[in-house]
Design a protein around this motif. Structure first.
Motif, mmCIF file in Angstrom:
data_model
loop_
_atom_site.group_PDB
_atom_site.id
_atom_site.type_symbol
_atom_site.label_atom_id
_atom_site.label_comp_id
_atom_site.label_asym_id
_atom_site.label_seq_id
_atom_site.Cartn_x
_atom_site.Cartn_y
_atom_site.Cartn_z
ATOM 1 N N PRO A 298 49.229 46.520 41.690
ATOM 2 C CA PRO A 298 48.202 46.797 42.991
ATOM 3 C C PRO A 298 47.280 45.780 43.102
ATOM 4 N N GLU A 299 46.882 45.559 44.353
ATOM 5 C CA GLU A 299 46.026 44.669 45.027
ATOM 6 C C GLU A 299 44.784 44.398 44.166
ATOM 7 N N PRO A 300 43.985 45.664 43.553
ATOM 8 C CA PRO A 300 42.677 45.597 42.993
ATOM 9 C C PRO A 300 42.958 44.872 41.615
ATOM 10 N N ALA A 301 44.135 45.318 40.921
ATOM 11 C CA ALA A 301 44.443 44.896 39.489
ATOM 12 C C ALA A 301 44.866 43.499 39.659
ATOM 13 N N ALA A 302 45.494 42.899 40.859
ATOM 14 C CA ALA A 302 45.717 41.358 40.935
ATOM 15 C C ALA A 302 44.590 40.467 41.048
ATOM 16 N N HIS A 303 43.626 41.283 41.885
ATOM 17 C CA HIS A 303 42.310 40.360 41.946
ATOM 18 C C HIS A 303 41.917 40.248 40.642
ATOM 19 N N LEU A 304 41.741 41.454 39.734
ATOM 20 C CA LEU A 304 41.125 41.281 38.285
ATOM 21 C C LEU A 304 41.861 40.125 37.683
ATOM 22 N N ALA A 305 42.966 40.264 37.633
ATOM 23 C CA ALA A 305 43.948 39.391 36.752
ATOM 24 C C ALA A 305 43.752 37.985 37.152
ATOM 25 N N GLU A 306 43.230 37.858 38.446
ATOM 26 C CA GLU A 306 43.077 36.170 38.933
ATOM 27 C C GLU A 306 41.628 35.750 38.438
ATOM 28 N N ALA A 307 40.844 36.771 38.549
ATOM 29 C CA ALA A 307 39.676 36.399 37.804
ATOM 30 C C ALA A 307 39.512 36.213 36.571
ATOM 31 N N LEU A 308 40.279 36.807 35.588
ATOM 32 C CA LEU A 308 40.447 36.540 34.160
ATOM 33 C C LEU A 308 41.282 35.166 34.219
ATOM 34 N N ARG A 309 42.074 34.958 34.794
ATOM 35 C CA ARG A 309 42.741 33.696 34.674
ATOM 36 C C ARG A 309 41.750 32.284 35.009
ATOM 37 N N ALA B 240 34.254 37.199 33.889
ATOM 38 C CA ALA B 240 35.345 37.539 34.629
ATOM 39 C C ALA B 240 34.850 38.913 35.683
ATOM 40 N N LEU B 241 34.218 39.786 35.138
ATOM 41 C CA LEU B 241 33.772 40.952 35.798
ATOM 42 C C LEU B 241 32.654 40.573 36.832
ATOM 43 N N ALA B 242 31.666 39.709 36.292
ATOM 44 C CA ALA B 242 30.728 39.096 37.353
ATOM 45 C C ALA B 242 31.398 38.259 38.358
ATOM 46 N N ALA B 243 32.253 37.579 38.239
ATOM 47 C CA ALA B 243 33.002 36.612 39.397
ATOM 48 C C ALA B 243 33.738 37.777 40.336
ATOM 49 N N LEU B 244 34.381 38.710 39.622
ATOM 50 C CA LEU B 244 34.807 39.673 40.458
ATOM 51 C C LEU B 244 33.943 40.453 41.371
ATOM 52 N N GLN B 245 33.071 40.741 40.828
ATOM 53 C CA GLN B 245 32.002 41.579 41.553
ATOM 54 C C GLN B 245 31.329 40.599 42.910
ATOM 55 N N ARG B 246 31.284 39.332 42.657
ATOM 56 C CA ARG B 246 30.951 38.531 43.510
ATOM 57 C C ARG B 246 32.092 38.330 44.898
ATOM 58 N N THR B 247 33.031 38.385 44.635
ATOM 59 C CA THR B 247 34.446 38.195 45.664
ATOM 60 C C THR B 247 34.591 39.544 46.103
#
Length: 305
Positions: A286-297, A113-120
């Motif tokens: 918050p938007e950053p947390a929402a992006h991380l939550a989506e990457a985890l999902r 998930a962290l790798a995916a978030l780093q890409r997007t």
């Protein structure tokens, strides 16, 4: 009330006590004596003219007044920290997300998930910490974590009974499996009957406080023989590979199993399930947390395919 003149150190101490659950643990984390922590909390209670902590034999719990003070203390401390960073010329941390995770989430789900978030969203900075469910839930309540990935077992109760209830989102539900040494007689097939697990030696996570024993197949009608205890899931699996015993494993971790281990489904008895849950405080995310939550999902869904 006279909260206007409360020193920020008292607020920080109070938040640490709320997160750690005991005065002793808070003192150790802060490098203070327990008496110093007690004095800071007592001073804050005098200023609030209310009892903020319920003292119990196993630690402390927030009173309703304590929850109010904690909520506002977190906001005040976050603003002070942001001001100090800006005055020091450091970059703003609007894109920072603080994530907590339970032990086995760090094997596959978290790094992917962290790798995916780093890409997007490469500008988002994520800080993480591992912990047990009680520790992570207290950190969410204290405002020192934004999100927490928790493990949940039947009957899938809420992780705590505090108010307001945490907002929970199930990321995945997977069956529980049993890991056996590749040289074990049970490894001759891809499944095992639950009766065949009787009399086996187990590699398990030790029980600690509110955390239950993990690693033994649930519901065995005998007192299990625990040959080895370890908190780290990879250590447990390597002990299995060495022929030291059996352990349980969620199906989502199968691809990370080391050589020398065979993972089996279990026939008979109730079907054992485990959930991976994303927890947070209620309210706008918050938007950053929402992006991380989506990457985890997304990653959790991919692992289930």
């Amino acid at each position: 009330m006279d909260l206007a003149n409360v020193p920020t150190v008292a607020l920080r101490v109070f938040r640490e006590v709320a997160e750690r659950g005991t005065l002793t643990a808070a003192a150790a984390a802060l490098g203070y004596t327990q008496s110093a922590v007690s004095r800071q909390v007592a001073g804050l209670e005098r200023a609030a003219r209310a009892e903020l902590l319920e003292r119990r034999h196993d630690g402390v719990a927030l009173t309703p007044a304590g929850r109010v003070v904690l909520r506002h203390a977190g906001f005040v401390l976050d603003r002070i920290d942001a001001t100090e960073r800006e005055l020091a010329g450091l970059p703003a941390q609007a894109g920072t997300v603080r994530l907590g995770w339970f032990m086995s989430a760090g094997a596959v789900l978290l790094p992917r998930a962290l790798a995916a978030l780093q890409r997007t969203h490469p500008a988002i900075e994520v800080t993480t910490r591992e912990g047990t469910t009680p520790v992570l839930v207290r950190a969410l309540r204290a405002g020192t974590l934004d999100l927490a990935v928790l493990g949940s077992a039947p009957p899938f109760r809420p992780p705590d009974t505090e108010s307001p209830p945490l907002k929970l989102r199930t990321l995945a539900e997977r069956s529980l499996r049993v890991a056996v040494p590749a040289t074990h007689p049970l490894a001759r097939g891809d499944s095992v009957d639950v009766a065949e697990l009787r009399g086996q030696r187990w590699v398990a996570t030790p029980s600690a406080g509110e955390e239950k024993l993990m690693g033994v197949w649930p519901g065995l009608d005998e007192r299990p023989e625990i040959a080895h205890t370890a908190r780290d899931w990879l250590a447990k699996l390597n002990l299995v590979a060495a022929g030291c015993g059996l352990t349980t494993i969620p199906a989502s971790l199968i691809e990370a199993v080391p050589a020398g281990v065979q993972v089996l489904t279990v026939r008979g008895g109730p079907q054992e399930k485990r959930r991976v849950v994303l927890a947070r405080l209620p309210g706008p995310l918050p938007e950053p947390a929402a992006h991380l939550a989506e990457a985890l999902r997304v990653v959790a869904a991919e692992l289930g395919q």
